[in-house]
Design an enzyme around this catalytic site. Structure first.
Site, mmCIF file in Angstrom:
data_model
loop_
_atom_site.group_PDB
_atom_site.id
_atom_site.type_symbol
_atom_site.label_atom_id
_atom_site.label_comp_id
_atom_site.label_asym_id
_atom_site.label_seq_id
_atom_site.Cartn_x
_atom_site.Cartn_y
_atom_site.Cartn_z
ATOM 1 N N LYS A 190 2.396 -14.790 3.291
ATOM 2 C CA LYS A 190 2.764 -13.605 4.061
ATOM 3 C C LYS A 190 4.283 -13.609 4.235
ATOM 4 O O LYS A 190 4.845 -14.511 4.848
ATOM 5 C CB LYS A 190 2.066 -13.623 5.421
ATOM 6 N N SER A 228 1.300 -1.433 5.746
ATOM 7 C CA SER A 228 1.572 -0.133 6.373
ATOM 8 C C SER A 228 2.739 0.615 5.741
ATOM 9 O O SER A 228 2.626 1.801 5.425
ATOM 10 C CB SER A 228 1.810 -0.340 7.873
ATOM 11 N N CYS A 249 0.572 -11.826 18.373
ATOM 12 C CA CYS A 249 1.730 -10.949 18.599
ATOM 13 C C CYS A 249 1.410 -9.696 19.429
ATOM 14 O O CYS A 249 2.291 -9.172 20.109
ATOM 15 C CB CYS A 249 2.406 -10.571 17.291
ATOM 16 N N GLU A 302 2.015 -22.628 -0.350
ATOM 17 C CA GLU A 302 1.350 -22.215 0.896
ATOM 18 C C GLU A 302 -0.143 -21.988 0.663
ATOM 19 O O GLU A 302 -0.981 -22.349 1.485
ATOM 20 C CB GLU A 302 1.976 -20.913 1.424
ATOM 21 N N LYS A 314 0.591 -10.904 0.846
ATOM 22 C CA LYS A 314 0.947 -9.738 1.642
ATOM 23 C C LYS A 314 2.457 -9.652 1.802
ATOM 24 O O LYS A 314 3.068 -10.668 2.138
ATOM 25 C CB LYS A 314 0.280 -9.904 3.012
ATOM 26 N N ARG A 338 10.743 -12.649 12.499
ATOM 27 C CA ARG A 338 9.640 -13.565 12.169
ATOM 28 C C ARG A 338 9.998 -14.489 11.000
ATOM 29 O O ARG A 338 9.121 -15.092 10.388
ATOM 30 C CB ARG A 338 8.398 -12.756 11.799
HETATM 31 C C1 PBG Z 1 0.416 -9.614 12.772
HETATM 32 C C2 PBG Z 1 0.295 -8.786 11.544
HETATM 33 C C3 PBG Z 1 1.245 -7.915 10.980
HETATM 34 C C4 PBG Z 1 0.596 -7.270 9.923
HETATM 35 C C5 PBG Z 1 -0.690 -7.797 9.838
HETATM 36 N N1 PBG Z 1 -0.854 -8.745 10.841
HETATM 37 C C6 PBG Z 1 2.609 -7.572 11.394
HETATM 38 C C7 PBG Z 1 3.650 -8.599 11.458
HETATM 39 O O1 PBG Z 1 3.520 -9.724 10.960
HETATM 40 O O2 PBG Z 1 4.685 -8.267 12.047
HETATM 41 C C8 PBG Z 1 1.190 -6.199 9.055
HETATM 42 C C9 PBG Z 1 0.221 -5.245 8.438
HETATM 43 C C10 PBG Z 1 0.810 -3.988 7.913
HETATM 44 O O3 PBG Z 1 2.038 -3.765 7.921
HETATM 45 O O4 PBG Z 1 0.009 -3.128 7.488
HETATM 46 N N2 PBG Z 1 1.080 -10.792 12.660
#
Ligand code: PBG
Length: 309
Positions: free
Chosen positions: A177, A256, A103, A215, A230, A199
């Site tokens: 995820k 984050s 990405c 998964e 996550k 996504r």
């Molecule tokens: C990339 C990815 C993401 C995160 C980790 N790897 C963002 C997304 O999927 O849009 C998020 C990590 C975070 O928010 O700290 N695919």
């Protein structure tokens, strides 16, 4: 004497953002205390993180070199590949984990390649993801962590690593995820927001708990060495269910947005940052995570040592 879930500093992993150049340090507004850095400064930060006693770092690349094929993602001189070499030279026994995704390197910001209709093309993306993982292992990564969520990528990456002579490189699979609003600050840091759509075609629906176990088991069958849930704090039930479904090391990513919420409230004086971070990390550990990925890893390691000297 009777405390059950006490996180240890070495269970913490610090995410880091790598950019090209030297002496570059770009603070990220939406992630207080986090900066994108060039490989030289990342090496210094990794050395400091290692002295603080954390277990590892998780590297993300940030790049202006974006195209339809995500070619820069597997360039030998890419930001992640350079950062891995610099960190490995600076802190030899720190575990270096790399995020494997497209990405930050596609001009459309999706985690896989697109077909003619603008849909994510699962199988063609696998070849590129394998090349990315191999390029990270070539640079010296100990663990690769695919976060793209394409089907079949763990098996493809395992086969690709083995064929390239990297049998010893482990795979930490972002197995469960979710398509989460809490990734917002990360996308500012990585410049990886999707240009169109979202996504939800490849990440999971927050309503689904049983699917997470499915998964995870699929990734285990494909050869994952560790699995991940996550986000973390809003998915403690999922962590618990996954803990019961596999004996593999389980990582949970306090993402984050989850981190920035606490930082923002603490910045206003509405929360005690130290207490709130430690309580969150402890809850994630209590739910069953062995490894906790958090932007607060270095601070938290210091606080944990003060509490359990
Ligand atoms: C990339 C990815 C993401 C995160 C980790 N790897 C963002 C997304 O999927 O849009 C998020 C990590 C975070 O928010 O700290 N695919």
């Amino acid at each position: 004497m009777v405390r059950e879930a006490v996180p240890r500093p070495e269970q913490l992993v610090l995410p880091m953002f790598a950019v090209e150049g030297t002496g570059v340090r770009q603070p990220v507004d939406a992630l207080p205390g986090v900066a994108r850095m060039s490989p030289d400064l990342l090496a210094d930060a990794a050395r400091a993180a290692h002295s603080a006693g954390i277990g590892g770092v998780l590297l993300f690349g940030v790049s202006d070199r974006k195209d339809a094929q995500a070619a820069a993602a597997h360039a030998a001189d890419g930001p992640v590949q350079q950062a891995v070499r610099a960190i490995k030279a600076a802190a030899t026994d720190l575990v270096v984990i790399t995020d494997v995704c497209l990405c930050a390197y596609t001009h459309h910001g999706h985690c896989g390649l697109l077909d003619d209709r603008g849909e994510v093309a699962n199988d063609p993306s696998l070849d590129v993801l394998v090349r990315v993982a191999v390029s990270h292992a070539d640079a010296g990564a100990d663990v690769v962590a695919p976060s793209d969520m394409m089907d079949g990528r763990v098996g493809a990456i395992r086969a690709g690593l083995d064929a390239a002579g990297h049998e010893g490189t482990a795979i930490m699979a972002y197995s469960a995820k979710y398509a989460s609003a809490f990734y917002g600050p990360f996308r500012e840091a990585a410049g990886s927001a999707p240009g169109h759509g979202d996504r939800r075609g490849y990440q999971m629906d927050p309503a689904n708990g049983r699917e997470a176990v499915r998964e995870v088991l699929q990734d285990v069958a494909e050869g994952a060495d560790m699995v991940m849930v996550k986000p973390a704090a809003t998915y403690l039930d999922v962590i618990r269910d996954v803990r019961g479904a596999t004996d593999l090391p389980l990582a949970a990513y306090h993402v984050s947005g989850e981190y920035s919420m606490i930082k923002a409230a603490a910045g206003h004086g509405w929360l005690d940052e130290r207490q709130a971070m430690l309580e969150t990390i402890t809850a994630i550990r209590r739910a069953g995570a062995d490894i906790i990925i958090t932007y607060a890893a270095v601070d938290a390691a210091g606080w944990l040592r003060e509490e359990q000297p």
